[in-house]
Design an enzyme around this catalytic site. Structure first.
Site, PDB file in Angstrom:
ATOM      1  N   ASP A 118       0.852  -1.208   0.000  1.00  0.00           N
ATOM      2  CA  ASP A 118       0.000   0.000   0.000  1.00  0.00           C
ATOM      3  C   ASP A 118       0.883   1.252   0.000  1.00  0.00           C
ATOM      4  O   ASP A 118       0.664   2.194  -0.774  1.00  0.00           O
ATOM      5  CB  ASP A 118      -0.897   0.058   1.258  1.00  0.00           C
TER       6      ASP A 118
ATOM      7  N   THR B 286      -6.963  -4.719   0.878  1.00  0.00           N
ATOM      8  CA  THR B 286      -5.765  -5.040   1.674  1.00  0.00           C
ATOM      9  C   THR B 286      -6.034  -6.166   2.673  1.00  0.00           C
ATOM     10  O   THR B 286      -5.170  -7.033   2.871  1.00  0.00           O
ATOM     11  CB  THR B 286      -5.273  -3.775   2.412  1.00  0.00           C
TER      12      THR B 286
HETATM   13 MG    MG Z   1      -6.372   0.718  -0.079  1.00  0.00          MG
END
Ligand code: MG
Ligand code: AMP
Ligand code: MG
Length: 305
Positions: free
Chosen positions: A50, A119
């Site tokens: 990320d 995620t």
């Molecule tokens: Mg994200």
């Protein structure tokens, strides 16, 4: 330098930036150390992928468009050391820009970046739920988007070529996928698998689906819609943010579909808008109004725009 309209150049650069980010996601996954941080709340994680992907996407776009407003989920600075020379996608540049977007200036654009969507699923090795999302808004409206699925095809074996890029511009179309027919007599609703609650479930129940497909990621769920694997994406909860919806909304819209809040109101993407989609998300390729009409009043009352 291409003579294409600025908007098409930004889309073409975003396709390349997302491709580079996808490569980085695969590399980090292969390396094995995801560097997981718990951001607090329900299944709300951040990984090295990320963070690194946001730095890379910011650096890539900022190198070409120094005054472009970019809003990213992870609030990471551009990585000055990264190779920002990624160029533009020829396929995008080969399409004509719609008349209404030909004169768009840099100041009218906000780019919304979700460097890794899904995620929670990434950390659980559900790799095909993961996408890289770049959304391009003009005067507060989602007009173009990129959904890169870095691990598309990963179940096909170790020699399979991984990943695919889907992109679209309202008034041009959407590319990079194939649509199948939904089974007759079915009504398939896709929704969250890791952020469910009573409101989400009450809303879905009132639509009486024949199947509920619980998968991760806003990008992944809009892929299910455009590929003809689900009729609607229903999420009556405030957790989803502008970077989750901008790109997918534009792609859906480019195909004639619609993404709104549970009241049927359009989402806004101008600079300064609040990030959470506090009144939830309802999206469909067709019959969007029917899904809105089925949202229970009790759910609408709880979900303030
Ligand atoms: Mg994200
Ligand atoms: P999901 O459908 O659960 O995969 O969520 C779609 C997107 O919205 C993902 O980027 C999630 O991180 C985000 N999201 C949804 N609900 C929440 C929540 N309760 N807290 C944080 N993020 C959320
Ligand atoms: Mg996301």
């Amino acid at each position: 330098m291409s003579s294409a309209a600025l908007l098409m150049k930004v889309v073409a650069s975003s396709v390349r930036a997302a491709d580079k980010a996808a490569e980085l996601v695969r590399k980090i996954m292969k390396g094995g150390d995801l560097g997981i941080i718990d951001k607090g709340g329900l299944n709300n994680f951040q990984t090295e992928a990320d963070r690194s992907c946001e730095r890379l996407i910011r650096a890539t776009l900022a190198a070409q468009y120094p005054n472009l407003k970019i809003i990213g989920e992870e609030d990471e600075a551009a990585d000055a050391s990264s190779d920002a020379k990624s160029g533009m996608d020829d396929d995008v540049l080969s399409k004509a820009c719609p008349e209404s977007l030909k004169d768009v200036k840099e100041e009218q654009i906000v780019v919304w970046v979700d460097p890794l969507d899904g995620t929670a699923e990434f950390t659980q090795n559900l790799l095909d739920h993961v996408t890289v999302l770049i959304g391009i808004a003009v005067d507060g409206k989602a007009v173009a988007g990129v959904i890169n699925q870095p691990f598309y095809n990963y179940k096909a074996g170790p020699d399979a070529t991984l990943g695919r890029t889907i992109w679209g511009v309202v008034g041009v179309g959407a590319f990079g996928f194939q649509r199948q027919e939904l089974p007759a007599d079915s009504m398939i609703i896709t929704t969250t698998r890791s952020h469910s609650n009573k409101l989400v479930n009450d809303c879905i129940d009132s639509m009486k689906p024949t199947e509920v497909m619980r998968v991760g990621g806003a990008g992944n769920k809009v892929l299910k819609l455009i590929e003809g694997k689900a009729h609607a994406y229903v999420f009556a909860s405030p957790g989803c943010k502008k970077w989750d919806t901008c790109g997918p909304e534009a792609i859906l819209h480019a195909l004639g579909g619609k993404l709104t809040d549970v009241h049927g109101n359009a989402l806004q993407y101008h600079n300064g808008v609040k990030f959470p989609n506090t009144a939830g998300v309802i999206a469909a390729c067709s019959q969007h109004e029917w899904f809105i009409s089925k949202v229970p009043q009790s759910v609408k009352d709880e979900m303030k725009p």
